[in-house]
Design a protein around this motif. Structure first.
Motif, mmCIF file in Angstrom:
data_model
loop_
_atom_site.group_PDB
_atom_site.id
_atom_site.type_symbol
_atom_site.label_atom_id
_atom_site.label_comp_id
_atom_site.label_asym_id
_atom_site.label_seq_id
_atom_site.Cartn_x
_atom_site.Cartn_y
_atom_site.Cartn_z
ATOM 1 N N UNK A 55 -14.146 16.955 8.094
ATOM 2 C CA UNK A 55 -14.266 17.304 6.682
ATOM 3 C C UNK A 55 -13.192 16.694 5.783
ATOM 4 N N UNK A 56 -12.108 16.213 6.341
ATOM 5 C CA UNK A 56 -11.034 15.651 5.522
ATOM 6 C C UNK A 56 -10.234 14.641 6.334
ATOM 7 N N UNK A 57 -9.408 13.872 5.634
ATOM 8 C CA UNK A 57 -8.612 12.855 6.323
ATOM 9 C C UNK A 57 -7.319 12.590 5.568
ATOM 10 N N UNK A 58 -6.289 12.205 6.321
ATOM 11 C CA UNK A 58 -5.037 11.738 5.740
ATOM 12 C C UNK A 58 -5.014 10.225 5.861
ATOM 13 N N UNK A 59 -4.867 9.547 4.723
ATOM 14 C CA UNK A 59 -4.880 8.096 4.675
ATOM 15 C C UNK A 59 -3.537 7.583 4.158
ATOM 16 N N UNK A 60 -3.194 6.364 4.540
ATOM 17 C CA UNK A 60 -1.892 5.804 4.172
ATOM 18 C C UNK A 60 -2.065 4.382 3.659
ATOM 19 N N UNK A 61 -1.396 4.100 2.532
ATOM 20 C CA UNK A 61 -1.403 2.751 1.972
ATOM 21 C C UNK A 61 -0.076 2.067 2.262
ATOM 22 N N UNK A 62 -0.138 0.938 2.951
ATOM 23 C CA UNK A 62 1.056 0.151 3.260
ATOM 24 C C UNK A 62 1.165 -0.991 2.242
ATOM 25 N N UNK A 63 2.354 -1.225 1.719
ATOM 26 C CA UNK A 63 2.520 -2.293 0.734
ATOM 27 C C UNK A 63 3.887 -2.950 0.866
ATOM 28 N N UNK A 64 3.930 -4.203 0.483
ATOM 29 C CA UNK A 64 5.159 -4.996 0.531
ATOM 30 C C UNK A 64 5.301 -5.730 -0.800
ATOM 31 N N UNK A 65 6.517 -5.773 -1.318
ATOM 32 C CA UNK A 65 6.788 -6.408 -2.606
ATOM 33 C C UNK A 65 7.643 -7.664 -2.415
ATOM 34 N N UNK A 66 7.333 -8.690 -3.198
ATOM 35 C CA UNK A 66 8.119 -9.925 -3.171
ATOM 36 C C UNK A 66 9.205 -9.873 -4.247
ATOM 37 N N UNK A 67 10.435 -10.197 -3.860
ATOM 38 C CA UNK A 67 11.553 -10.237 -4.797
ATOM 39 C C UNK A 67 12.078 -11.678 -4.870
ATOM 40 N N UNK A 68 12.146 -12.208 -6.080
ATOM 41 C CA UNK A 68 12.592 -13.589 -6.259
ATOM 42 C C UNK A 68 14.070 -13.756 -5.916
ATOM 43 N N UNK A 69 14.437 -14.991 -5.666
ATOM 44 C CA UNK A 69 15.841 -15.315 -5.400
ATOM 45 C C UNK A 69 16.685 -15.011 -6.639
ATOM 46 N N UNK A 70 17.881 -14.456 -6.410
ATOM 47 C CA UNK A 70 18.810 -14.164 -7.498
ATOM 48 C C UNK A 70 20.057 -15.029 -7.297
ATOM 49 N N UNK A 71 20.314 -15.901 -8.245
ATOM 50 C CA UNK A 71 21.483 -16.779 -8.134
ATOM 51 C C UNK A 71 22.766 -15.989 -8.377
#
Length: 225
Positions: free
Chosen positions: A131-147
Motif C-alpha cells: 500500500x505504500x513505499x519509501x523512495x529515495x532520490x540520489x543527486x550529484x552537483x557539479x562545482x566549477x573550479x575556483x581560482x
C-alpha cells in the motif's frame, strides 16, 4: 505488452548501431541517445553513484543481464553497449532496474521535488509494502573550479559533490516529498495528520533517519484506504 516490445526493439537496435557515429534511436516518440562515455579526468569526484558498470536486470527481461550505472548528476540510467558507448534510458518510460549484486532497485516515477519542480526520473525503492513505499532520490552537483584569490591560497579544482538524499513517500498513489520538519510532513498528509503526529511523538521518529522513515511507511500502510 506494447512497451515491452518497444523496449526490446530499442535495445536490439542500439546494440546493432554500436559502431555508427552520432546514432539516435527513436523510441515511442522519444530520442534515446548513444554517446561516448565521459572520460573527463580534470574534475574531482564522479557524477555516478558507482563509477563502474555492473550487472543489472530490467524487469521486463529478467532472463537477460546488462551492465549499467546511474548518473546522479544528469538523473539518467546508462546501459553499456561496449565500444565506449552507452545507451541512455528514457526517463518517461516505465522501468524497474535492479543492480544484481546489491539488489538495489531503481524505478522511473513522476514526482514533485522539494522545490516544487515536477520531474520524471529514477528513484530508489528503499522499502515497499502493498500500500505504500519509501523512495529515495540520489543527486550529484557539479562545482566549477575556483581560482586562488592570492599566491598564498590554492585553486579549488572542479568537482562533483553528492547531495544529501531526498526521500519521498508513495501513499495512495501520490508521491510526496518528506521534509525533515514534522509540521511540514503533517501538512502534506492532512487527513492523517492527527494519527501521524501521535505516532511520531510516541515512537520518537526522526525524519532524518532512513530506518525511522521505513517505520513511518509501515505505519502509513495500515492507514491507507
Amino acid at each position: 505488452m506494447k512497451k515491452v516490445k518497444i523496449l526490446l526493439i530499442v535495445l536490439c537496435c542500439a546494440c546493432y548501431a554500436i559502431n555508427a557515429q552520432n546514432v539516435n534511436v527513436d523510441s515511442r516518440g522519444k530520442i534515446i541517445s548513444i554517446k561516448a562515455v565521459d572520460t573527463n579526468i580534470d574534475t574531482e569526484g564522479s557524477k555516478y553513484i558507482n563509477k563502474n558498470f555492473t550487472p543489472i536486470t530490467i524487469a521486463q527481461f529478467e532472463d537477460k543481464i546488462y551492465n549499467g550505472r546511474y548518473n546522479a548528476f544528469s538523473g539518467e540510467m546508462e546501459v553499456n553497449l561496449g565500444d565506449n558507448k552507452v545507451l541512455l534510458l528514457d526517463n518517461n518510460t516505465d522501468y524497474e532496474i535492479t543492480f544484481s549484486h546489491s539488489k538495489k532497485l531503481y524505478r522511473t516515477e513522476n514526482f514533485t521535488n522539494n522545490k516544487g519542480i515536477k520531474k520524471n526520473g529514477f528513484l530508489v525503492v528503499v522499502h515497499e509494502t502493498n500500500k505504500s513505499a519509501l523512495l529515495k532520490e540520489e543527486s550529484i552537483t557539479y562545482h566549477k573550479k575556483v581560482d586562488a584569490a592570492s599566491s598564498y591560497e590554492k585553486d579549488i579544482p572542479a568537482r562533483y559533490i553528492r547531495n544529501k538524499d531526498a526521500y519521498y513517500i508513495d501513499y495512495n498513489n501520490t508521491i510526496t516529498y518528506i521534509s525533515h520538519r514534522r509540521k511540514d510532513l503533517l501538512k502534506s498528509f492532512p487527513n492523517e495528520a492527527s494519527k501521524l503526529k501521535s505516532y511520531i511523538k510516541k515512537n520518537k521518529i526522526n525524519l532524518k533517519e532512513e530506518d525511522d522513515l521505513i517505520k513511518l511507511v509501515d505505519y502509513m500502510s495500515n492507514l491507507s484506504k
